[in-house]
Design an enzyme around this catalytic site. Structure first.
Site, PDB file in Angstrom:
ATOM      1  N   HIS A 198     -37.938 -41.281 -12.923  1.00 56.56           N
ATOM      2  CA  HIS A 198     -37.430 -42.253 -11.943  1.00 56.56           C
ATOM      3  C   HIS A 198     -38.463 -43.374 -11.794  1.00 56.56           C
ATOM      4  CE1 HIS A 198     -33.865 -40.191 -10.465  1.00 56.56           C
ATOM      5  NE2 HIS A 198     -34.530 -39.070 -10.657  1.00 56.56           N
ATOM      6  N   CYS A 250     -32.832 -41.205 -15.374  1.00 58.93           N
ATOM      7  CA  CYS A 250     -32.607 -39.766 -15.197  1.00 58.93           C
ATOM      8  C   CYS A 250     -31.218 -39.374 -15.692  1.00 58.93           C
ATOM      9  CB  CYS A 250     -32.853 -39.373 -13.751  1.00 58.93           C
ATOM     10  SG  CYS A 250     -33.342 -37.660 -13.600  1.00 58.93           S
ATOM     11  N   GLU A 299     -38.180 -46.249 -10.784  1.00 60.66           N
ATOM     12  CA  GLU A 299     -37.991 -47.056  -9.575  1.00 60.66           C
ATOM     13  C   GLU A 299     -38.920 -46.608  -8.449  1.00 60.66           C
ATOM     14  OE1 GLU A 299     -35.891 -44.877 -10.825  1.00 60.66           O
ATOM     15  OE2 GLU A 299     -34.749 -43.769  -9.308  1.00 60.66           O
TER      16      GLU A 299
HETATM   17  N1  GLN Z   1     -28.475 -33.963 -12.614  1.00 63.07           N
HETATM   18  C1  GLN Z   1     -29.439 -34.240 -13.604  1.00 63.07           C
HETATM   19  C2  GLN Z   1     -30.493 -33.150 -13.716  1.00 63.07           C
HETATM   20  O1  GLN Z   1     -30.640 -32.345 -12.841  1.00 63.07           O
HETATM   21  C3  GLN Z   1     -30.120 -35.562 -13.338  1.00 63.07           C
HETATM   22  C4  GLN Z   1     -30.893 -35.579 -12.074  1.00 63.07           C
HETATM   23  C5  GLN Z   1     -31.187 -36.960 -11.578  1.00 63.07           C
HETATM   24  O2  GLN Z   1     -30.583 -37.914 -12.031  1.00 63.07           O
HETATM   25  N2  GLN Z   1     -32.083 -37.073 -10.611  1.00 63.07           N
HETATM   26  O3  GLN Z   1     -31.176 -33.066 -14.708  1.00 63.07           O
END
Ligand code: GLN
Length: 589
Positions: A544, A417, A546
């Site tokens: 994500h 992410c 994970e």
């Molecule tokens: N802050 C980033 C976004 O909003 C990544 C979010 C995250 O890593 N969950 O796109």
């Protein structure tokens, strides 16, 4: 005297008496039984772990199980909770942002859950208040009992109908005696009364203290905690004693006498190196059959099916602790002081490690002071690097420097992410020459707004919240590393929780310079997986991954990262060639 069953049936039709029993359509009384897990003495005892392990043992016997976590707090979901205080926010496939315990259930049961498996006090009150506004209480004064408790029971029964469960596992957050979960406990007492004998099994988790100065286990706090539960009108059927070391017979006997629970239903649940060893611990002391007997559902089990399931599970757990290799993965995050904030990443690494016969150590790296110049000091001892998800500016430059270090020093890299976004920014700045590249999350006026909220998302913002949440399909580009890792699948489903995206206008430039976007949204011009050919392992994803790693089905990106880390460590040291499982993965890299 009328049987309580008749009174209850009547109550569903009239509002003039004291019974209040909203039942969902299709609810069959007696079909679903309930195991209710509560904590005494203190929170953080691992109610979710206990409950999920027990649920797994029944699931392995062919029973349908459905867990539900009831949270005491007023937030509608866990999305706004600080991971420092509450651990990671676990996102379900349907987009619900929940407590990390839901992750424990999904992993242990290898089952995708939904918003029906999670409730907060806020949700309960909100639906009671909505119903009141819609006149659904027919002129009655709306009260904690029976209306709020009625709403709690309705949730459980709705879950029973939706999942057709043999057993619903109810985990009540917090500790008995907390003001905020008192109505949940009262609701459980009412549930047992309404459903009748053998419908509910109450489990109290308690804690046995072992003060170092005394050198022996003390059960008084546990006894008082159980007494407090009994004051609510609930007699526990089973007591699970959490402790650092196996609980002594004497302590368990005392708990049995004062808790009014037969000795064979008081269990020791002491600390264990891996949570995946706990199902065996509970099974060895016969807890699964105690529960089946208490609920009178022994006849629903399929023992031959269980034998197979248990064998598969033991093939996995037998490998734990016997790993003959080790690697260190550096995780560069913001909440590195609280392990729970990255619970799913730790689990995914554990799954991958066990699969490859390798112990994975995690080196937590705080990136606030990490720069291109000093990255070596922070990262020279790691065999792989993960930049995990995150929000806000703190530490982002350090994360970008970590990516650069991984890319230039051929260290296996996985970006999750924000770690994907950091990798794109790093590549744009240092390979494509866009020195002003950044994310508008951190610098809204940066010259190259590489990572930004897309126009379509901005429109949604006006309607409140533009976070992309939950499971989404990703189209995989054939003949790429991602394609090989996912078994040549055309599409994979991963979970998302983010707001910003790579601006599609920059994609051609990044691609011209060698970055490969191997996963894209099938419906929008959004890139979701990247890789760098020629590097030992360099991958990032806007998702994500994970969150969907399971013990028996380790997530391919984590397996690949670990295999590449093993290859780096053991090849560098010119040691014995890694074993078959590692080679098989390495061949795909
Ligand atoms: N802050 C980033 C976004 O909003 C990544 C979010 C995250 O890593 N969950 O796109």
């Amino acid at each position: 005297m009328k049987e309580s069953r008749e009174l209850l049936a009547q109550a569903a039709e009239t509002s003039t008496d004291e019974f209040f029993l909203p039942l969902p359509d299709g609810y069959q009384k007696g079909k679903t039984r309930y195991v209710i897990v509560m904590g005494t003495v203190m929170s953080g005892l691992g109610k979710g772990i206990f409950s999920s392990c027990l649920a797994k043992l029944l699931q392995d016997k062919g029973l349908k199980v459905a867990p539900i976590k009831l949270e005491g707090y007023l937030n509608i979901d866990s999305g706004t909770l600080n991971p420092f205080r509450h651990g990671e926010v676990f996102v379900l496939d349907d987009g619900m942002e929940t407590d990390m315990d839901l992750g424990t259930y999904e992993r242990m049961l290898d089952q995708n859950l939904s918003r029906a498996n999670f409730s907060t006090s806020g949700q309960i009150y909100r639906s009671v208040l909505d119903k009141e506004r819609h006149g659904e209480y027919l002129g009655r004064d709306v009260q904690m009992i029976p209306h709020v408790t009625g709403e709690v029971k309705l949730r459980l029964r709705e879950l029973a109908v939706k999942t057709d469960a043999d057993v619903v596992f109810v985990e009540i957050g917090g500790t008995v005696g907390d003001l905020e979960n008192a109505f949940y406990i009262e609701a459980m007492r009412e549930l047992a009364y309404e459903e009748g004998p053998h419908s509910c099994c109450f489990v109290a988790l308690t804690y046995i203290l072992e003060p170092h100065a005394l050198g022996e286990q003390k059960s008084k706090a546990a006894q008082l905690g159980i007494k407090q539960l009994m004051q609510t009108g609930i007699q526990p059927d089973i007591i699970a004693c959490r402790a650092e070391n196996p609980v002594s017979e004497t302590a368990m006997q005392k708990i049995s006498v004062f808790g009014n629970v037969p000795a064979e239903r008081v269990f020791s649940m002491h600390d264990s190196a891996s949570i995946y060893s706990i199902p065996a611990m509970l099974r060895d002391c016969g807890l699964d059959f105690e529960v089946l007997r208490l609920l009178r559902i022994e006849d629903r089990t399929k023992l031959r099916y269980e034998r197979k399931q248990w064998e598969r599970w033991c093939d996995f757990t037998d490998k734990i602790g016997k790993e003959d290799k080790e690697v260190t993965i550096g995780v560069t995050g913001k909440y590195t002081s609280v392990r729970d904030s990255y619970a799913s990443i730790l689990n995914a690494l554990e799954h991958a490690g066990i699969h490859l016969g390798c112990k994975v150590h995690v080196d937590w790296i705080e990136t606030t002071d990490l720069t291109d110049q000093n990255a070596d000091q922070f990262l020279k001892n790691v065999d792989g690097i993960i930049v995990p998800g995150g929000f806000g500016a703190r530490g982002l430059e350090g994360k970008i420097s970590s990516v650069r270090y991984a890319r230039e020093h051929n260290i296996p890299y996985l970006g999750l992410c924000l770690g994907f976004q950091a990798a794109v920014i790093e590549y744009a700045r240092n390979v494509c020459g866009l020195s002003g590249a950044n994310t508008t999350e951190v610098d809204p006026k940066c010259p190259e707004q590489l990572i930004d909220v897309l126009p379509e998302q901005k429109k949604i913002e006006g309607l409140g919240g533009n976070m992309r949440l939950g499971g989404q399909d990703i189209a995989i580009k054939p003949d790429t590393l991602a394609w090989r890792l996912f078994g040549r699948a055309e599409s994979v489903r991963l979970r998302f929780r983010h707001r910003y995206e790579v601006d599609p206008n920059y994609i051609p430039l990044l691609e011209q310079h060698g970055l490969v976007f191997s996963g894209k949204s099938p419906v929008q011009p959004i890139v979701q997986i990247l890789e760098l050919p020629g590097h030992p392992f360099f991958m990032g994803t806007q998702a994500h991954p994970e969150l969907t790693s399971r013990p028996l089905r380790p997530q391919p990106m984590f397996v690949a990262l670990t295999a590449a880390a093993i290859r780096k460590r053991y090849a560098d040291a010119d040691q014995a060639a890694p074993e078959k499982a590692v080679q098989a993965v390495c061949r795909t890299l």
